[in-house]
Design an enzyme around this catalytic site. Structure first.
Site, PDB file in Angstrom:
ATOM      1  N   LEU A   1      61.407  46.236  59.056  1.00 11.70           N
ATOM      2  CA  LEU A   1      60.924  46.169  60.392  1.00 11.70           C
ATOM      3  C   LEU A   1      59.401  45.669  60.518  1.00 11.70           C
ATOM      4  CD1 LEU A   1      62.325  49.614  62.063  1.00 11.70           C
ATOM      5  CD2 LEU A   1      63.452  47.438  61.983  1.00 11.70           C
TER       6      LEU A   1
ATOM      7  N   ARG B   1      46.096  49.311  66.279  1.00 12.96           N
ATOM      8  CA  ARG B   1      44.861  50.283  65.747  1.00 12.96           C
ATOM      9  C   ARG B   1      44.053  49.400  64.460  1.00 12.96           C
ATOM     10  NH1 ARG B   1      47.853  55.634  64.749  1.00 12.96           N
ATOM     11  NH2 ARG B   1      49.797  54.516  64.949  1.00 12.96           N
TER      12      ARG B   1
ATOM     13  N   GLN C   1      62.408  40.395  67.559  1.00 15.73           N
ATOM     14  CA  GLN C   1      62.187  41.525  68.623  1.00 15.73           C
ATOM     15  C   GLN C   1      61.157  40.928  69.831  1.00 15.73           C
ATOM     16  OE1 GLN C   1      60.558  45.108  67.611  1.00 15.73           O
ATOM     17  NE2 GLN C   1      61.904  46.308  69.002  1.00 15.73           N
TER      18      GLN C   1
ATOM     19  N   ASP D   1      55.246  48.059  57.044  1.00 17.13           N
ATOM     20  CA  ASP D   1      53.589  48.376  56.816  1.00 17.13           C
ATOM     21  C   ASP D   1      53.590  49.734  55.933  1.00 17.13           C
ATOM     22  OD1 ASP D   1      54.799  50.486  58.276  1.00 17.13           O
ATOM     23  OD2 ASP D   1      53.261  50.519  59.881  1.00 17.13           O
TER      24      ASP D   1
ATOM     25  N   ASN E   1      48.407  52.161  59.500  1.00 20.67           N
ATOM     26  CA  ASN E   1      48.141  51.808  60.806  1.00 20.67           C
ATOM     27  C   ASN E   1      46.943  51.599  61.201  1.00 20.67           C
ATOM     28  OD1 ASN E   1      51.175  52.490  62.035  1.00 20.67           O
ATOM     29  ND2 ASN E   1      50.743  54.403  61.245  1.00 20.67           N
TER      30      ASN E   1
ATOM     31  N   TYR F   1      25.056  21.269  35.743  1.00 18.94           N
ATOM     32  CA  TYR F   1      26.183  20.991  36.379  1.00 18.94           C
ATOM     33  C   TYR F   1      27.043  19.866  36.036  1.00 18.94           C
ATOM     34  CZ  TYR F   1      29.013  19.258  40.441  1.00 18.94           C
ATOM     35  OH  TYR F   1      30.080  18.973  40.997  1.00 18.94           O
TER      36      TYR F   1
ATOM     37  N   ALA G   1      16.381  12.820  25.812  1.00 19.31           N
ATOM     38  CA  ALA G   1      15.996  13.777  27.038  1.00 19.31           C
ATOM     39  C   ALA G   1      15.205  13.154  28.469  1.00 19.31           C
ATOM     40  CB  ALA G   1      15.298  15.003  26.434  1.00 19.31           C
TER      41      ALA G   1
ATOM     42  N   ARG H   1      13.692   6.454  30.950  1.00 15.75           N
ATOM     43  CA  ARG H   1      12.770   7.048  31.507  1.00 15.75           C
ATOM     44  C   ARG H   1      11.153   6.119  31.457  1.00 15.75           C
ATOM     45  NH1 ARG H   1      13.030  11.139  26.619  1.00 15.75           N
ATOM     46  NH2 ARG H   1      11.623  10.154  25.276  1.00 15.75           N
TER      47      ARG H   1
END
Length: 468
Positions: free
Chosen positions: A9, A16, A73, A103, A228, A366, A423, A440
């Protein structure tokens, strides 16, 4: 063997709960309540299962898929009316039918099996699953005669003062002779306080017809807990958490603080793994043996192989291979694949990237949309830059390469085996094997430049005061 059927069911909205999510779809330890019920029923070799849906029918069907048939239903007119909606599917079939509520997530396959066996052994037309509780308020009461035979089930709102004092309650689970069930449902009336068609009223109908009605009292009332509202949801979750944690500990997993360890029901963990407090293992995560999952880590839908150490980190839809480690405070996003023996240090994020065997990504880095070979060292503060505002691009870094600290690797780019990136470099072009890339600006020192700034004047005043 007698055919076995089940009706779940699951048509109620559950006002609630005060939620946009339909009640039976609220999760308990990683699985919706109605899915818990269906999963335990399925373990009893069922011939057919029908789920009664109403509010949120499409969502319920999406959750359960083709594991069950469905009956709608459309109006909420009580439990008897709900079961009657399955008549077109089950009404003419011979066998036993269990009815359970969507439930009630704590029922076990063992309890359902015992109910089937008891029902069949008694030759009953109907058997109600009951339990004893010192606080029966809100439950239907089992009313027996002086020799213990069940006469009727009375709902709380319809109970007399004497009936309300009965402590044997209806759990809401029944087993019926299937054909007799649907015959009796046709006779159920709605002349009660709620104006609804109650399923338990078929018991009184069977009694008047002289048919055997039995009651099987389960030992563990806790299983029958219905949900409930949010308070009951939290209580059911606590019970399920304890059940799950006990199972893992019995299987050889060490939980340092079980009360503060949260493991979803479908998680698998190997023996001799240690789980520290505050850990949350979600979804279909699989963790191998001899792992250490450090305090406050979260792992979702991921594979963690044997001997892995996770220290206070977040892992989502990722794969960590044997003897690799991560953390603290790092994040594996979907499609991160960390190779055997690889090291992911603190404050590292990896997304849609493969990290090769024994490669080290130490800290503050990252790595996204990249394939890194084995035995590579990635220096602190390195960023793999993969997005040009429209498309994501991929970077490959070969075996035994070295990426110096503070480097920016701008995809798409190929860094071959045994290459070296100095680096502070920003790499936009491919780097050949055994080459070193330096990208760089050359350092220039401006004589006396410091003295032109207010900070220099403030420092001079401070130095003068200190000299005095």
């Amino acid at each position: 063997m007698t055919a076995r059927y089940a009706i779940i069911l699951a048509a109620g909205k559950g006002t609630r709960m005060k939620s946009k999510l339909y009640k039976v779809l609220h999760p308990v330890c990683g699985k919706s309540m109605v899915d818990h019920v269906l999963t335990q029923i399925e373990k009893n070799d069922m011939d057919e299962v029908v789920t009664i849906v109403g509010h949120g029918a499409e969502k319920v069907e999406e959750t359960l898929g083709d594991r069950t048939k469905y009956a709608l239903q459309a109006e909420q007119l009580g439990t008897g009316h709900a079961v009657l909606q399955a008549k077109d599917i089950l009404g003419d079939k011979e066998g036993m039918t269990i009815i359970a509520c969507g439930d009630t997530p704590l029922f076990t396959a063992k309890t359902f099996a015992e109910l089937f066996q008891y029902h069949e052994s008694k030759g009953a037309v109907a058997t109600v699953l009951t339990a004893h509780t010192d606080n029966p308020f809100g439950y239907g009461r089992i009313i027996r005669n002086d020799i213990g035979i069940v006469e009727k089930i009375v709902e709380q709102k319809d109970a007399t003062k004497e009936e309300a004092e009965v402590t044997e309650i209806n759990t809401g689970v029944y087993c019926f002779d299937n054909q007799e069930l649907f015959k009796a449902l046709a006779q159920v009336k709605n002349d009660n306080a709620q104006g609804e068609y109650y399923l338990p009223d078929v018991m009184e109908i069977f009694q008047k017809e002289g048919k055997v009605v039995a009651a099987y009292q389960m030992k563990n009332f806790e299983e029958s807990m219905g949900v409930n509202d949010r308070l009951a949801l939290s209580k059911a979750t606590k019970v399920m958490q304890r059940r799950i944690n006990e199972k893992h500990m019995q299987n050889g997993v060490t939980l340092i603080d079980p009360d503060n360890t949260y493991i979803d029901i479908d998680v698998e963990i190997g023996s001799d793994t240690v789980i520290e407090p505050g850990v949350y293992l979600k979804g279909k995560t699989v963790i191998g043996s001899d792992c250490i999952i450090g305090a406050h880590s979260q792992i979702k839908d991921s594979i963690i192989e044997d001997g892995v150490t996770v220290t206070s980190s977040l892992i989502e839809e990722a794969h960590m291979r044997q003897n690799s480690d991560i953390g603290p405070y790092s994040h594996l996003r979907p499609l991160a694949d960390i190779g055997q023996g690889a090291h992911i240090g603190n404050f590292v994020e990896v997304k849609k990237a493969t990290i090769g065997k024994n490669t080290k990504v130490g800290h503050l880095t990252y790595v996204g949309d990249a394939t890194l070979g084995k035995e590579i060292n990635i220096g602190c503060g390195t960023t793999f830059i993969n997005y040009d505002g429209i498309n994501k691009h991929h970077t490959n870094v070969g075996d035994y390469s070295f990426i110096g600290s503070g480097s920016n690797i701008i995809a798409p780019v190929e860094i071959e085996d045994h290459a070296y990136v100095a680096a502070g470099s920003t790499i936009t072009d491919d780097v050949k094997a055994h080459d070193m890339a330096i990208a760089r600006g050359r350092q220039v020192n401006k004589k006396g430049y410091y003295d032109r700034y207010p900070v220099a004047q403030a420092a001079a005043k401070t130095e003068a005061k200190e000299e005095k």
